[in-house]
Design a protein around this motif. Sequence first.
Motif, PDB file in Angstrom:
ATOM      1  N   ASP A 129      30.234  28.038  32.440  1.00 29.77           N
ATOM      2  CA  ASP A 129      29.942  28.113  33.867  1.00 29.77           C
ATOM      3  C   ASP A 129      30.741  29.268  34.469  1.00 29.77           C
ATOM      4  N   VAL A 130      30.128  29.936  35.425  1.00 30.97           N
ATOM      5  CA  VAL A 130      30.759  31.091  36.077  1.00 30.97           C
ATOM      6  C   VAL A 130      31.535  30.639  37.305  1.00 30.97           C
ATOM      7  N   ARG A 131      32.746  31.130  37.413  1.00 31.19           N
ATOM      8  CA  ARG A 131      33.526  30.959  38.637  1.00 31.19           C
ATOM      9  C   ARG A 131      33.854  32.364  39.161  1.00 31.19           C
ATOM     10  N   GLU A 132      32.940  32.879  39.964  1.00 27.19           N
ATOM     11  CA  GLU A 132      33.107  34.221  40.542  1.00 27.19           C
ATOM     12  C   GLU A 132      34.171  34.158  41.636  1.00 27.19           C
ATOM     13  N   ILE A 133      35.180  35.029  41.522  1.00 29.41           N
ATOM     14  CA  ILE A 133      36.285  34.977  42.475  1.00 29.41           C
ATOM     15  C   ILE A 133      36.400  36.274  43.259  1.00 29.41           C
ATOM     16  N   GLU A 134      37.244  36.247  44.262  1.00 29.52           N
ATOM     17  CA  GLU A 134      37.682  37.444  44.983  1.00 29.52           C
ATOM     18  C   GLU A 134      39.117  37.730  44.533  1.00 29.52           C
ATOM     19  N   LEU A 135      39.401  38.972  44.215  1.00 31.02           N
ATOM     20  CA  LEU A 135      40.739  39.306  43.717  1.00 31.02           C
ATOM     21  C   LEU A 135      41.812  39.076  44.772  1.00 31.02           C
ATOM     22  N   LYS A 136      41.431  39.164  46.038  1.00 31.30           N
ATOM     23  CA  LYS A 136      42.405  38.948  47.107  1.00 31.30           C
ATOM     24  C   LYS A 136      42.554  37.469  47.461  1.00 31.30           C
ATOM     25  N   ASN A 137      41.764  36.630  46.810  1.00 31.17           N
ATOM     26  CA  ASN A 137      41.802  35.197  47.104  1.00 31.17           C
ATOM     27  C   ASN A 137      41.641  34.412  45.804  1.00 31.17           C
ATOM     28  N   LYS A 138      42.602  34.579  44.910  1.00 23.74           N
ATOM     29  CA  LYS A 138      42.507  33.956  43.590  1.00 23.74           C
ATOM     30  C   LYS A 138      42.709  32.448  43.699  1.00 23.74           C
ATOM     31  N   PRO A 139      41.828  31.690  43.085  1.00 25.07           N
ATOM     32  CA  PRO A 139      41.929  30.231  43.209  1.00 25.07           C
ATOM     33  C   PRO A 139      43.141  29.667  42.473  1.00 25.07           C
ATOM     34  N   ALA A 140      43.710  28.628  43.027  1.00 25.73           N
ATOM     35  CA  ALA A 140      44.871  27.979  42.415  1.00 25.73           C
ATOM     36  C   ALA A 140      44.537  27.455  41.032  1.00 25.73           C
ATOM     37  N   GLU A 141      43.274  27.047  40.821  1.00 22.20           N
ATOM     38  CA  GLU A 141      42.856  26.530  39.526  1.00 22.20           C
ATOM     39  C   GLU A 141      42.990  27.590  38.436  1.00 22.20           C
ATOM     40  N   MET A 142      42.681  28.852  38.767  1.00 29.47           N
ATOM     41  CA  MET A 142      42.818  29.916  37.790  1.00 29.47           C
ATOM     42  C   MET A 142      44.292  30.236  37.537  1.00 29.47           C
ATOM     43  N   LEU A 143      45.071  30.307  38.594  1.00 34.74           N
ATOM     44  CA  LEU A 143      46.490  30.621  38.463  1.00 34.74           C
ATOM     45  C   LEU A 143      47.222  29.558  37.657  1.00 34.74           C
ATOM     46  N   ALA A 144      46.723  28.335  37.712  1.00 36.35           N
ATOM     47  CA  ALA A 144      47.376  27.240  37.002  1.00 36.35           C
ATOM     48  C   ALA A 144      47.214  27.347  35.491  1.00 36.35           C
ATOM     49  N   ILE A 145      46.155  28.009  35.040  1.00 36.97           N
ATOM     50  CA  ILE A 145      45.925  28.089  33.601  1.00 36.97           C
ATOM     51  C   ILE A 145      46.199  29.468  33.021  1.00 36.97           C
ATOM     52  N   SER A 146      46.461  30.451  33.888  1.00 31.86           N
ATOM     53  CA  SER A 146      46.694  31.812  33.399  1.00 31.86           C
ATOM     54  C   SER A 146      47.795  32.483  34.212  1.00 31.86           C
ATOM     55  N   ALA A 147      48.949  32.633  33.585  1.00 29.89           N
ATOM     56  CA  ALA A 147      50.070  33.293  34.257  1.00 29.89           C
ATOM     57  C   ALA A 147      49.755  34.765  34.524  1.00 29.89           C
ATOM     58  N   LYS A 148      48.832  35.329  33.752  1.00 33.40           N
ATOM     59  CA  LYS A 148      48.446  36.729  33.923  1.00 33.40           C
ATOM     60  C   LYS A 148      47.804  36.965  35.276  1.00 33.40           C
ATOM     61  N   ALA A 149      47.086  35.963  35.756  1.00 33.88           N
ATOM     62  CA  ALA A 149      46.496  35.981  37.105  1.00 33.88           C
ATOM     63  C   ALA A 149      45.511  37.120  37.326  1.00 33.88           C
ATOM     64  N   THR A 150      44.863  37.551  36.268  1.00 39.48           N
ATOM     65  CA  THR A 150      43.818  38.566  36.395  1.00 39.48           C
ATOM     66  C   THR A 150      42.583  38.089  35.645  1.00 39.48           C
ATOM     67  N   VAL A 151      41.429  38.598  36.043  1.00 46.30           N
ATOM     68  CA  VAL A 151      40.189  38.257  35.345  1.00 46.30           C
ATOM     69  C   VAL A 151      39.992  39.223  34.173  1.00 46.30           C
ATOM     70  N   PRO A 152      39.240  38.760  33.166  1.00 53.19           N
ATOM     71  CA  PRO A 152      38.580  37.466  33.034  1.00 53.19           C
ATOM     72  C   PRO A 152      39.515  36.409  32.444  1.00 53.19           C
ATOM     73  N   VAL A 153      39.168  35.154  32.702  1.00 51.75           N
ATOM     74  CA  VAL A 153      39.846  34.021  32.082  1.00 51.75           C
ATOM     75  C   VAL A 153      38.770  33.039  31.638  1.00 51.75           C
ATOM     76  N   LEU A 154      38.772  32.717  30.351  1.00 51.43           N
ATOM     77  CA  LEU A 154      37.825  31.744  29.818  1.00 51.43           C
ATOM     78  C   LEU A 154      38.573  30.457  29.504  1.00 51.43           C
ATOM     79  N   ALA A 155      38.173  29.374  30.151  1.00 56.16           N
ATOM     80  CA  ALA A 155      38.702  28.052  29.839  1.00 56.16           C
ATOM     81  C   ALA A 155      37.753  27.422  28.837  1.00 56.16           C
ATOM     82  N   TYR A 156      38.224  27.301  27.593  1.00 53.61           N
ATOM     83  CA  TYR A 156      37.377  26.821  26.502  1.00 53.61           C
ATOM     84  C   TYR A 156      37.983  25.545  25.943  1.00 53.61           C
TER      85      TYR A 156
END
Length: 223
Positions: free
Chosen positions: A29-56
């Motif tokens: 599933d796609v979670r299209e984000i804005e770089l200036k408004n990164k979701p907390a859900e993404m930050l919680a699983i990736s310390a890198k805090a940049t796209v792309p991030v695949l949760a597998y």
Amino acid sequence: MINYLYTFRRCPYAMRARIGLHLSTLNPDVREIELKNKPAEMLAISAKATVPVLAYQQHTIAESLDIFQFAITHYTLDTCPYLDETQYQLVIQSIRSEEQQALVYKNDNHFKPWLDKYKYADRHPQMSQSAYRHKAEKFVQELEHKLNLQTFLFANSPTFADYAIFPFIRQFAAVDHKWFESCEYTKVQQWLSALVSCGLFKKVMIKYPLWLDKKKSIPLKPQ
């Protein structure tokens, strides 16, 4: 279990990852984000805090090259809609090529920093925009030399290196489109045009609604 991909449509790293996914059966599933408004859900699983991030499943893959390689090698297509069988197998085999890996490394670690300064020259007043472009051109010259030998970087059909690199050359060309169209790198122009206009890239660049708006799940490859 639902897999999902945090992505930003215009990011060349995210483009690279989506290309690999479209060349595989893996369909997160796609979670299209804005770089200036990164979701907390993404930050919680990736310390890198940049796209792309695949949760597998229970894992996180947070590098574009890793996503590309993982998707193709673990979720290989029986029939690729964009390449014939020989061409598709060549892409898979080329992932292991040390020569191709070295060229992609040079793109990411030598060319990309100069590209960023060329694109945002006003933020880097130490040199002129044309001076930054000249630095970036050294890599473009290398690609031009390779493309004088065959249609794509290592063969007469796209391989791993082509798919990993061309989103960045696309960005380079867009900084000063008029200059790029009139420059001496005619083989690079033709190569980029072929890859940007192909059916695969058109699928890769489909627009998705921002995930944070409704947090609605949308497959990368709708049926």
